[in-house]
Scaffold this motif. Structure first.
Motif, PDB file in Angstrom:
ATOM      1  N   THR A 146       0.861  -1.189   0.000  1.00 14.46           N
ATOM      2  CA  THR A 146       0.000   0.000   0.000  1.00 14.46           C
ATOM      3  C   THR A 146       0.891   1.231   0.000  1.00 14.46           C
ATOM      4  O   THR A 146       1.919   1.263   0.678  1.00 14.46           O
ATOM      5  N   ALA A 159       0.964   5.675  -0.072  1.00 12.56           N
ATOM      6  CA  ALA A 159       0.229   6.926   0.145  1.00 12.56           C
ATOM      7  C   ALA A 159       0.579   7.936  -0.934  1.00 12.56           C
ATOM      8  O   ALA A 159       1.751   8.246  -1.153  1.00 12.56           O
ATOM      9  N   ASN A 199       0.410  11.762  -2.233  1.00 11.88           N
ATOM     10  CA  ASN A 199       0.258  13.140  -1.763  1.00 11.88           C
ATOM     11  C   ASN A 199      -0.069  14.020  -2.973  1.00 11.88           C
ATOM     12  O   ASN A 199       0.819  14.390  -3.742  1.00 11.88           O
ATOM     13  N   ARG A 230      -3.549   2.278  -3.311  1.00 16.93           N
ATOM     14  CA  ARG A 230      -3.174   3.670  -3.080  1.00 16.93           C
ATOM     15  C   ARG A 230      -4.118   4.315  -2.062  1.00 16.93           C
ATOM     16  O   ARG A 230      -5.338   4.064  -2.086  1.00 16.93           O
ATOM     17  N   THR A 231      -3.553   5.160  -1.203  1.00 16.64           N
ATOM     18  CA  THR A 231      -4.366   5.963  -0.297  1.00 16.64           C
ATOM     19  C   THR A 231      -4.190   7.438  -0.646  1.00 16.64           C
ATOM     20  O   THR A 231      -3.102   7.879  -1.028  1.00 16.64           O
ATOM     21  N   ASP A 243      -5.244  11.145   1.159  1.00 15.38           N
ATOM     22  CA  ASP A 243      -5.755  11.764   2.388  1.00 15.38           C
ATOM     23  C   ASP A 243      -6.138  10.704   3.422  1.00 15.38           C
ATOM     24  O   ASP A 243      -7.135  10.835   4.133  1.00 15.38           O
ATOM     25  N   GLY A 244      -5.354   9.620   3.465  1.00 16.95           N
ATOM     26  CA  GLY A 244      -5.594   8.571   4.444  1.00 16.95           C
ATOM     27  C   GLY A 244      -6.698   7.598   4.090  1.00 16.95           C
ATOM     28  O   GLY A 244      -6.954   6.647   4.836  1.00 16.95           O
ATOM     29  N   ARG A 245      -7.350   7.803   2.946  1.00 17.67           N
ATOM     30  CA  ARG A 245      -8.440   6.911   2.543  1.00 17.67           C
ATOM     31  C   ARG A 245      -7.991   6.011   1.392  1.00 17.67           C
ATOM     32  O   ARG A 245      -7.372   6.483   0.431  1.00 17.67           O
ATOM     33  N   LEU A 246      -8.341   4.738   1.501  1.00 19.01           N
ATOM     34  CA  LEU A 246      -7.950   3.769   0.486  1.00 19.01           C
ATOM     35  C   LEU A 246      -8.766   3.978  -0.787  1.00 19.01           C
ATOM     36  O   LEU A 246      -9.992   4.020  -0.749  1.00 19.01           O
TER      37      LEU A 246
END
Length: 288
Positions: free
Chosen positions: A114, A116, A118, A171-172, A174-177
């Protein structure tokens, strides 16, 4: 009165199970890789069609060798998506729509990472761009193009760069998957560096799209297509014939991208598989 011997012989030959012989078939496959089978078909009809059913969907097999005096050779391929559920699946091979072979295969999990993302507000807005649903429909339809003839001999890496994004990543933002998974690999390279055709083929699609940026899709025949995303410049037109190693575009950061790189995808019958795996294994998967 009994049936003529020639009629009886043709009836036996016309049975799918009698005419099709499995040479090799996988009993397992890993997420993101390919499931394959090789079969031989006794000659009878010039319009024979062979298909592989896996995940309850069918995909055409393709003739890879033929001799008028012997059985024809066929190769069946199916990509196993990164999000395919692990477990046992039914496998069927059809000849002219009739079941000729049935077995089962186990789908093995891979364990994708996973990552993140930005993204700026401007980039995030592209996910909801006007007309996005129609774009996705067009792209997916193009990637699923089926050309019976095999157009390539070998594959080459489409860019010189460092791999920064793996196939199958979740991929996440803003912290969401995010829904789905990464459908190719990302190679970081300087803006403007050449992007090469990975194999001989025909340009099916070129243009700019919200998420993909400037992109190109090539058809290599027998259900294999490749995609090149986030380009700064496109150097080919739809319908152009290209050879492996031809410069078709330039590295960029268009669409949903945070830095210059090439997103490269390989698809079989419209389903993506791991390009790194493909480069290693395609000679074994696609015997002539």
């Amino acid at each position: 009165m009994g049936l003529p011997a020639i009629f009886i012989a043709l009836s036996i030959l016309s049975s799918a199970e009698e005419r099709l012989r499995v040479v090799e078939v996988d009993t397992s496959a890993v997420q993101g890789q390919a499931f394959s089978a090789r079969v031989k078909v006794k000659p009878l009809m010039s319009f024979d069609q062979v298909a592989l059913e896996l995940f309850e969907t069918g995909a055409p097999c393709h003739k890879t060798g033929e001799n008028p005096d012997s059985d024809s050779d066929w190769t069946c391929l199916a990509a196993v998506p990164a999000d395919a559920k692990e477990g046992m699946y039914n496998v069927r091979i059809l000849l002219n729509g009739e079941k000729a072979f049935a077995s089962t295969a186990v789908i093995v999990p891979y364990g994708f990472p996973t990552y993140a993302l930005n993204l700026s507000a401007e980039k995030k807005a592209l996910y909801k761009a006007k007309g996005r649903e129609k774009e996705v429909e067009k792209i997916r339809g193009t990637l699923a193009t089926e050309t019976p003839e095999r157009l390539w001999e070998d594959f080459v890496f489409p860019v010189v760069g460092k791999m920064e994004g793996e196939y199958g990543e979740r991929r996440t933002v803003d912290g969401r998957l995010k829904t789905g998974y990464h459908r190719g690999v990302d190679w970081a390279a300087p803006e403007g560096n050449p992007v090469l055709a990975a194999a001989d083929g025909v340009v099916l699609l070129e243009g700019r799209y919200a998420e993909e940026g400037r992109m190109i899709i090539l058809d290599h025949g027998q259900g294999v297509t490749t995609a090149y995303l986030h380009l700064s410049k496109i150097l080919v037109d739809e319908g152009d014939e290209v050879e492996a190693g031809d410069v078709i575009g330039k590295v960029g950061s268009t669409g949903v991208s945070t830095s210059p790189h090439l997103h490269f995808g390989v698809y079989i019958h419209g389903t993506p598989l791991d390009p790194v795996y493909w480069f290693k294994e395609y000679p074994n998967l696609l015997r002539k």
